[in-house]
Scaffold this motif. Structure first.
Motif, PDB file in Angstrom:
ATOM      1  N   ASP A  60      -3.692  -1.028   7.475  1.00  0.00           N
ATOM      2  CA  ASP A  60      -2.743  -0.139   7.942  1.00  0.00           C
ATOM      3  C   ASP A  60      -1.680   0.458   6.783  1.00  0.00           C
ATOM      4  O   ASP A  60      -0.953   1.485   7.231  1.00  0.00           O
ATOM      5  CB  ASP A  60      -1.924  -0.474   8.914  1.00  0.00           C
ATOM      6  CG  ASP A  60      -2.816  -0.840  10.131  1.00  0.00           C
ATOM      7  OD1 ASP A  60      -3.955   0.052  10.279  1.00  0.00           O
ATOM      8  OD2 ASP A  60      -2.512  -1.756  11.078  1.00  0.00           O
ATOM      9  N   SER A  91      -1.499   4.093   6.310  1.00  0.00           N
ATOM     10  CA  SER A  91      -0.929   4.820   7.480  1.00  0.00           C
ATOM     11  C   SER A  91       0.771   5.146   7.199  1.00  0.00           C
ATOM     12  O   SER A  91       1.033   5.951   7.575  1.00  0.00           O
ATOM     13  CB  SER A  91      -1.189   4.349   8.655  1.00  0.00           C
ATOM     14  OG  SER A  91      -0.479   3.156   8.521  1.00  0.00           O
ATOM     15  N   TYR A  92       1.120   4.338   6.407  1.00  0.00           N
ATOM     16  CA  TYR A  92       2.600   4.649   6.046  1.00  0.00           C
ATOM     17  C   TYR A  92       2.960   5.891   5.204  1.00  0.00           C
ATOM     18  O   TYR A  92       4.078   6.049   5.267  1.00  0.00           O
ATOM     19  CB  TYR A  92       3.340   3.163   5.259  1.00  0.00           C
ATOM     20  CG  TYR A  92       4.051   2.564   6.567  1.00  0.00           C
ATOM     21  CD1 TYR A  92       4.765   2.617   7.376  1.00  0.00           C
ATOM     22  CD2 TYR A  92       3.721   0.830   6.282  1.00  0.00           C
ATOM     23  CE1 TYR A  92       5.454   1.939   8.142  1.00  0.00           C
ATOM     24  CE2 TYR A  92       4.433  -0.025   7.204  1.00  0.00           C
ATOM     25  CZ  TYR A  92       5.148   0.532   8.302  1.00  0.00           C
ATOM     26  OH  TYR A  92       5.634  -0.318   9.147  1.00  0.00           O
ATOM     27  N   LYS A 128       1.762   8.577   5.893  1.00  0.00           N
ATOM     28  CA  LYS A 128       1.561  10.082   6.923  1.00  0.00           C
ATOM     29  C   LYS A 128       3.062  10.463   7.230  1.00  0.00           C
ATOM     30  O   LYS A 128       3.849   9.442   7.436  1.00  0.00           O
ATOM     31  CB  LYS A 128       0.985   9.422   8.132  1.00  0.00           C
ATOM     32  CG  LYS A 128      -0.537   9.100   8.053  1.00  0.00           C
ATOM     33  CD  LYS A 128      -1.178   8.727   9.442  1.00  0.00           C
ATOM     34  CE  LYS A 128      -2.768   8.397   9.281  1.00  0.00           C
ATOM     35  NZ  LYS A 128      -3.298   7.911  10.433  1.00  0.00           N
ATOM     36  N   THR A 143       6.693   6.897  11.553  1.00  0.00           N
ATOM     37  CA  THR A 143       6.311   6.190  10.383  1.00  0.00           C
ATOM     38  C   THR A 143       7.558   5.646   9.705  1.00  0.00           C
ATOM     39  O   THR A 143       7.956   4.676   9.339  1.00  0.00           O
ATOM     40  CB  THR A 143       5.446   7.247   9.354  1.00  0.00           C
ATOM     41  OG1 THR A 143       4.240   7.145   9.973  1.00  0.00           O
ATOM     42  CG2 THR A 143       5.209   6.307   7.868  1.00  0.00           C
ATOM     43  N   LYS A 191       9.708   3.043  11.552  1.00  0.00           N
ATOM     44  CA  LYS A 191       9.008   1.760  11.504  1.00  0.00           C
ATOM     45  C   LYS A 191       9.206   1.102  10.085  1.00  0.00           C
ATOM     46  O   LYS A 191       9.439   0.001  10.005  1.00  0.00           O
ATOM     47  CB  LYS A 191       7.483   1.709  11.908  1.00  0.00           C
ATOM     48  CG  LYS A 191       7.307   2.015  13.401  1.00  0.00           C
ATOM     49  CD  LYS A 191       5.876   2.132  13.637  1.00  0.00           C
ATOM     50  CE  LYS A 191       5.292   2.380  15.118  1.00  0.00           C
ATOM     51  NZ  LYS A 191       4.126   2.621  15.477  1.00  0.00           N
ATOM     52  N   SER A 251       5.578   5.577  -0.484  1.00  0.00           N
ATOM     53  CA  SER A 251       5.522   6.706   0.685  1.00  0.00           C
ATOM     54  C   SER A 251       6.562   7.706   0.474  1.00  0.00           C
ATOM     55  O   SER A 251       6.271   9.073   0.589  1.00  0.00           O
ATOM     56  CB  SER A 251       5.730   5.860   1.928  1.00  0.00           C
ATOM     57  OG  SER A 251       4.740   4.981   2.133  1.00  0.00           O
ATOM     58  N   TRP A 263       5.751  11.458   1.151  1.00  0.00           N
ATOM     59  CA  TRP A 263       6.151  12.318   1.992  1.00  0.00           C
ATOM     60  C   TRP A 263       6.722  13.640   1.559  1.00  0.00           C
ATOM     61  O   TRP A 263       6.579  14.748   2.229  1.00  0.00           O
ATOM     62  CB  TRP A 263       7.358  11.687   2.798  1.00  0.00           C
ATOM     63  CG  TRP A 263       6.997  10.239   3.255  1.00  0.00           C
ATOM     64  CD1 TRP A 263       5.408  10.200   3.894  1.00  0.00           C
ATOM     65  CD2 TRP A 263       7.780   9.285   3.805  1.00  0.00           C
ATOM     66  NE1 TRP A 263       5.493   8.824   4.559  1.00  0.00           N
ATOM     67  CE2 TRP A 263       6.997   8.413   4.737  1.00  0.00           C
ATOM     68  CE3 TRP A 263       9.059   9.232   3.950  1.00  0.00           C
ATOM     69  CZ2 TRP A 263       7.364   7.164   5.153  1.00  0.00           C
ATOM     70  CZ3 TRP A 263       9.458   7.846   4.417  1.00  0.00           C
ATOM     71  CH2 TRP A 263       8.669   7.091   5.202  1.00  0.00           C
TER      72      TRP A 263
END
Length: 657
Positions: free
Chosen positions: A65, A68-69, A71, A76, A79, A102, A106
């Motif tokens: 996963d 997925s961070y 995204k 996101t 969490k 991330s 982003w």
């Protein structure tokens, strides 16, 4: 975003190669200076240290996963920032590593979506692809949210963590990440105002890396439980013994077992804070609501929440401003009403406690001038600066702001609701706070027990109540602003406190006599019937606030302040029509000077009208910690007022049903 797409892409490539001068793969993040002692007397066992809303699952680059961070979504970011508040240093470190990767992704994603190229009209296929990307992002975040807003909020959270986090490695890493972003021409936020309070100098408040072991431990626990170190907690920390009780109670009300879902609890807190127009607390609980998985649509107002929550609006209004109007019929309407609005007894008891708790907390925040958290949109500003900070510069771990770039003087003053004329605010107030005179009066009261008849007791109570209603009227509203924003969470927003002595149909609403219904023998037992842990915590918190003493008064030591503390408590209850038959109300006039009475009345009855002028007008020879002590007593006394009226109505309903 406002920056150039090429700069962002180059920054991402530089970051992914690991050749940035602020970070490399061999760099070890420093451990906290004071890690949590697992053997210390924490409030709960280790299994309970993580809030239920922040699953705080450990993610690393080896997990499926992990990607997925990257995204772009509010969930996101929430969490990931929750993981950074984990009690385990290794878990925090893993979260920081993921965040550092991330955040660049982003920014690039937001820039790709938000910016429209100035040339080279996209092909039909490109239009379709961009449309699908934008639609996907909107589905994740809500149709009204833009990707750039998510990124800006994440950057604001980074700024907050670089300043208001008790863990050294988190402050360091967030600071360096902001420096790295600025070095790559990314528009980063700067602090508009770094003060914790508008009334209390930062020098009087313990910094996040304080050497005081008890305070530092409380800072850690608060950060772990709430994913932030709140300004109100830092002010309460002037009295660690009380703060311990407050954190225990606040945790149980919001995050421990109970009849209400966690999202309902946070939303009820928002409703309560909005009644007193407490911007700070509303913002804080909105963030808490989202962290608990709350529906973002609910934050549009009462018209977007379940009818069951809307049904609390009248009870919220009365408990906040005129609790003596609460009757068993209000309870009956909630318990026996329409099926969509019906409340079970345990749920309603918990809701009453929550409403009263946050009404009291709004009193504290207004009365001590708590400034908005750094990640609030008005507490920081985005100003692009080409000057790159030194790689060795990092934000202070205390209460000051990092020097990422000089903020515009215009922006720097947007919080100064009373301008820069702090000394001038004392003009017009009588010179008060003579410590020697106050000590002499307290000593005289202790040595000379006056014989007073029951009739005289009643007369003095009525006199004090009438004087409070005629002689102490707060002035104009302080510039709290945002009336329309608060209105979304309340009904009848103009409804406010009315003097109990001037109440309508006075004959039908007699004085509330403590001997007939009190906290220890009645209200506490009702709360305990539905939640024994909360009842015990409230009882301990009341006792701690009422009995808290350091046996000092300004510069004097070994002083018995019992009579002074009792006078403050009784005065708040008196203004809400609660009478103690065994208390001599003549002591109130002897011990509470007029400016202090004005502060107590404003804070407890019209908290949104509290200004620096009112705060600075009393006890000029006393320390700020002593004024905060008084405010804690006002908050707790006001909380007890609400619980007495609310639980009495519930008791009468249960008895008659």
């Amino acid at each position: 975003m406002d920056n150039n797409l090429t700069s962002l892409s180059l920054a991402l490539e530089s970051h992914e190669r690991g050749d940035n001068k602020y970070r490399n793969s061999s760099t070890q993040l420093p451990l906290p200076t004071s890690p949590i002692n697992e053997n210390s007397n924490c409030r709960f066992d280790a299994a309970c240290l993580n809030p239920p809303y922040c699953e705080k699952t450990v993610y690393s680059e080896d997990d499926d996963d992990y990607d997925s961070y990257e995204k772009l979504s509010y969930d996101t970011a929430q969490k990931l920032f929750a993981q950074i508040s984990h009690k385990d240093p290794m878990v925090r470190r893993a979260g920081l590593d993921i965040l550092s990767r991330s955040i660049f992704q982003w920014i690039r994603n937001a820039d790709n979506i938000d910016q429209t190229p100035q040339s080279n009209t996209p092909s039909p296929n490109e239009k379709v692809e961009n449309s699908h990307q934008l639609e996907s992002c909107r589905k994740m975040n809500g149709h009204h949210e833009e990707p750039s807003k998510i990124v800006k909020q994440a950057l604001a959270s980074l700024l907050r963590l670089s300043i208001r986090c008790p863990f050294q490695e988190v402050r360091f890493e967030c600071s360096q990440l902001l420096c790295e972003l600025q070095g790559e021409n990314v528009d980063i936020p700067t602090v508009v105002k770094g003060d914790v309070s508008r009334y209390i100098p930062n020098s009087q408040i313990n910094p996040v890396d304080t050497d005081d072991e008890q305070t530092y431990t409380l800072y850690e626990e608060s950060f772990i439980h709430n994913c932030r170190l709140e300004h109100m907690v830092m002010v309460m920390a002037l009295h660690p013994q009380y703060l311990q009780q407050f954190l225990d109670t606040n945790y149980h009300l919001l995050q421990s077992k109970g009849a209400l879902p966690f999202q309902y609890r946070s939303y009820i807190a928002i409703m309560a804070a909005a009644r007193h127009r407490c911007t700070y607390l509303v913002h804080l609980m909105e963030a808490h609501f989202l962290l608990q998985g709350g529906d973002r649509e609910w934050l549009r107002g009462l018209n977007h929440v379940p009818a069951k929550l809307r049904a609390l609006s009248t009870l919220n209004k009365l408990l906040a401003h005129r609790p003596w109007l609460v009757t068993p019929n209000h309870i009956k309407e909630l318990v026996d009403g329409d099926a969509t609005c019906r409340w079970q007894h345990p749920e309603l008891a918990q809701a009453i406690v929550l409403l009263c708790h946050f009404h009291g907390l709004a009193v504290f925040c207004h009365a001590t001038g708590i400034n908005l958290e750094i990640d609030h949109e008005t507490a920081h500003a985005f100003h692009y600066k080409s000057t790159q900070p030194s790689p060795n510069s990092s934000p202070s771990s205390g209460s000051t702001s990092p020097n990422y770039g000089r903020v515009s003087p215009i922006i720097d003053n947007i919080w100064d609701d009373e301008a820069d004329s702090f000394p001038a605010f004392t003009k017009g107030f009588e010179q008060t706070g003579d410590v020697e005179v106050l000590m002499e009066r307290m000593k005289k009261l202790q040595e000379e027990e006056e014989e007073v008849t029951r009739e005289e007791m009643n007369r003095r109570f009525e006199k004090e109540k009438d004087e409070a209603s005629h002689g102490l009227i707060p002035g104009t509203n302080s510039p709290v602003g945002g009336a329309a924003y608060f209105a979304r969470y309340v009904v009848d927003p103009d409804f406010s406190y009315q003097e109990f002595a001037k109440r309508d149909v006075a004959a039908e609403i007699p004085t509330f006599r403590e001997q007939d219904y009190n906290w220890s023998d009645h209200a506490c037992l009702v709360v305990r019937k539905f939640n024994s842990d909360v009842a015990d915590l409230l009882d301990m918190k009341f006792n701690t606030a009422y009995n808290l003493t350091y046996k000092t008064l300004a510069s004097k030591d070994n002083v018995d302040t019992t009579s002074l503390r009792r006078a403050v408590w009784m005065y708040v209850h008196c203004m809400y029509g609660i009478m103690y038959d065994d208390y001599n109300y003549g002591e109130v006039n002897q011990l509470l000077e007029r400016p202090l009475k004005l502060f107590i009345k404003t804070a407890s009855c019209f908290p949104e009208k509290t200004t620096r002028k009112v705060y600075d007008g009393f006890w000029k020879q006393f320390r700020h910690s002593e004024k905060v002590h008084v405010t804690i007593m006002i908050m707790e006394s006001r909380l007890q007022v609400g619980l007495l009226y609310g639980m009495r109505a519930l008791t009468d309903y249960l008895r008659d049903s």
